[in-house]
Design an enzyme around this catalytic site. Structure first.
Site, PDB file in Angstrom:
ATOM      1  N   GLY A   1      32.562  -5.679  43.061  1.00  0.00           N
ATOM      2  CA  GLY A   1      32.715  -5.878  41.764  1.00  0.00           C
ATOM      3  C   GLY A   1      33.039  -7.570  41.313  1.00  0.00           C
ATOM      4  O   GLY A   1      34.176  -7.981  41.924  1.00  0.00           O
TER       5      GLY A   1
ATOM      6  N   GLU B   1      37.745  -3.894  16.491  1.00  0.00           N
ATOM      7  CA  GLU B   1      37.106  -4.965  16.479  1.00  0.00           C
ATOM      8  C   GLU B   1      35.685  -4.892  16.066  1.00  0.00           C
ATOM      9  O   GLU B   1      35.163  -5.786  15.261  1.00  0.00           O
ATOM     10  CB  GLU B   1      37.307  -5.728  17.879  1.00  0.00           C
ATOM     11  CG  GLU B   1      38.767  -6.468  17.839  1.00  0.00           C
ATOM     12  CD  GLU B   1      38.889  -6.923  19.449  1.00  0.00           C
ATOM     13  OE1 GLU B   1      39.840  -7.228  19.677  1.00  0.00           O
ATOM     14  OE2 GLU B   1      38.028  -6.478  20.508  1.00  0.00           O
TER      15      GLU B   1
END
Lengths: 445, 445
Positions: free
Chosen positions: B10, B169
């Site tokens: 990752g 947002e």
């Protein structure tokens, strides 16, 4: 008062120029495109080679025309033109016109080998550029995972078919990307060993330029490590290979820059076309027998006064757009029609690499750094919108100083839905990455 | 000398931080990711709402680690972890490790309604953001082509599910985009009439913030035209509709911001997970019974000293990455293990719109413009790379002054091959655009 409805199909250089030239006329302008953005094709190769972002070279058509009160924009797919009823049929409805301007551009031509398209994409749309970027960067990633050196070398061989300006620019930019931007990125792969082949069927690259500039370009590319093969015909393109005669060259990615054909607009109009599919238009760019339909840009077969075909470049499309607007204006004012369209060739430009380009204007010939500076300024100037100019200038300056390429993104079509949740968005396009086990002779900490 | 092989799965905030914290240690670091880029997820909503380009918020992982001599990057899809033989199995081969750090992040959770995913994408990857951008902009395009007002209103209704920071947002940015950036773009659609609904199941938005800031955010969104529905549960999401109880609300695009679940790393490890799929780790972030395997970031279930779960945010992932690197360092030096991981919460930030945000630091609470300025500076600071900082700062400044949004691109998966040559890359995702003929009562010129 009834208002003349001018319908323009295509938001490229020609279509936009027509719309803008009619801004102060008493007409209703409708511009239809299947994409919502105008694409600045001359810089598309820089998206494909990770210097620029798509939004740097594409601009929403609505934004370009938002302040033009007599213009509206429709994003729809044109399916047919009913020339009798004067209707443009789209998947978003039918729209009536009084004057029609067809400016649908060109697409890649594979000369009867349409099956090559999937292996060797061309460079016409934003999606083409991000797909080529994905293929080139993925090839390096697969090479980093590859076991044997031959496979690694095959994956880091990139072949550009076609030695015109697009092919030269792609080859130069790919060589530069491998040598500079990726130089420290890999551990198993040496990007400087990447091969870039530029294959041209004719005797020289940049056939439209003077021979001296072709020779300079050939040498400049070779100095940068590009193998330029002229008089060389590609006989087949398969998955990961390009055949030249009997020889199969394995490749990590192949780019097609060898030819274009006009869009299928000729079929919509039932008009007479040349071999490249371009509509044979009258000297006023109207379709014979259809004075209410004009065809411009790459879709039109037009010759200049010497009989030479007008090239499929942005300045030609813009000149035709302005000309057709002047014809429509004259008709509206019941004035005599303007003289026949006359193409003015300003020159040819092609860039090779950072710091090298060739420029041929009517009297002036430039090469090397002065040509590159001229090329850069000209392209910044022609970009639409101050913001794109600043953004592109900044990107170029930054890359020139740092040798970096920020837009090295491998992005994929979004895979939505439950199936996609657990699977990888990265799927190597080739099944050639076999499993391998690393030697496991290191003890644990 | 044999070198300890640290494998990190990752390349998000946690994985990168681990790799960088080991730069000077005598280890071989291998970072595996299925994407070639690190994505700065906190700004992904600005890609979805056309302010920023993908390359502004994503950075090639190779570029980040290119100068770290002890690190290599592999782009491959992890399929399994063999914890006995210490092998990570990928589609690009098997790789042995001595120490494994699993930092695979989280994905959207639909709470058993996985079929909603296709209708309501979440916002985790670059591809998610460009897909949402495509849907929102395409909905406006379809509305411009629509005949009746009800259909137009439906297409310009946008629903955001989930009132956390991402939902707030997205809703604020979508309202701003409709009111400012698109204000002059359409002729049939008035973007200012676009509805943006923010649906939250709990009693208030931004539940992690103090109540006063939630109330401020609620009011600030409402003032900007966002309809904030709290205590409201979505019962179904279909094609173009969201159901709230018995009521079906037609929508042009739906965004899922209501929940995340850990990646499937727990399955690879056969480890004990909590209900959200996060691996229950020991105080040193190792998997019980597997001291050579650490799990960090959104994939790990960790509580702070008060027993509160550590939130799934970038600073927490980075702290865990640094901590795990310190544990590995101590083991290498045969020093005692560091004290248990302790999360330090620095604060919460959420932006609402241009000029409005909320900030909660330990002692400090900000709202409105000061909070927005703080938010902007903090996000610029945390972006990777000076170039991205300059590019994003420039984009924001430009948009703030001009109210524009340059990245309004509807792009599609590349459709290569002969089939694609003649077809449109623009296909409205809904068949709701029926054909219509315009009144044809205007004479020709």
């Amino acid at each position: 008062m009834t208002v003349c409805r001018v319908m323009i199909i295509g938001g490229g250089f020609g279509g936009l120029e027509t719309a803008k030239a009619l801004a102060r006329e008493p007409v209703d302008v409708t511009l239809i495109d299947r994409q919502n953005h105008h694409c600045f094709q001359p810089l598309l190769y820089q998206v494909a080679t990770a210097t620029l972002s798509p939004a740097d070279v594409a601009w929403p058509i609505r934004g370009i025309l938002s302040r033009q009160a007599n213009a509206r924009v429709l994003i729809a797919n044109v399916e047919a033109v009913d020339t009798e009823q004067r209707l443009v049929r789209t998947d978003g409805g039918d729209y009536a016109y009084d004057q029609l301007v067809v400016a649908t551009g060109a697409t890649h031509a594979y000369f009867g080998n349409e099956e090559w398209a999937r292996h060797a994409p061309g460079l016409k749309r934003i999606e083409d550029a991000t797909e080529i970027r994905r293929r080139v960067l993925s090839a390096f990633e697969r090479a980093e995972l590859a076991d044997d050196a031959a496979h690694r070398d095959a994956l880091t061989t990139f072949i550009v078919v076609g030695g015109g300006p697009t092919g030269v620019e792609m080859a130069g930019a790919m060589a530069d990307m491998a040598r500079e931007a990726l130089s420290n990125d890999f551990r198993n792969v040496d990007p400087a060993r990447a091969r870039v082949l530029l294959v041209e069927a004719g005797p020289r690259v940049l056939a439209a330029f003077p021979e001296a500039l072709s020779a300079y370009t050939h040498d400049a590319l070779a100095r940068r490590g590009v193998e330029v093969l002229t008089d060389t015909t590609v006989t087949d393109i398969g998955h990961d290979t390009v055949s030249i005669g009997e020889k199969k060259i394995p490749a990590g990615a192949v780019v097609w820059a060898a030819g274009v054909a006009a869009s299928s607009a000729g079929n919509w109009l039932g008009a007479d076309c040349d071999r490249a599919g371009r509509v044979k238009v009258l000297p006023d760019l109207a379709v014979p027998g259809r004075p209410d339909i004009f065809v411009i840009g790459d879709t039109a077969a037009v010759a200049d006064e010497t009989g030479t075909p007008v090239p499929g470049i942005a300045p030609a499309a813009k000149q035709m757009g302005r000309y057709v607007a002047s014809v429509i204006k004259a008709r509206l004012a019941h004035e005599p029609a303007p003289a026949a369209f006359r193409y003015r060739h300003h020159g040819d430009l092609a860039t090779i690499d950072r710091g090298a380009a060739v420029v041929k204007l009517s009297r002036l010939t430039l090469k090397g750094f002065p040509a590159w500076a001229f090329w850069g300024i000209a392209h910044i100037y022609f970009l639409i919108g101050m913001r794109n100019r600043i953004a592109v200038a900044f990107s170029w300056l930054w890359d020139y100083v740092t040798f970096g390429r920020r837009a090295r993104l491998i992005t994929q079509p979004a895979m939505l839905g439950p199936d996609a949740m657990g699977t990888s968005p990265f799927r190597p396009p080739s099944p050639t990455c076999g499993p391998r086990a690393q030697a496991s002779n290191h003890p644990a900490v």
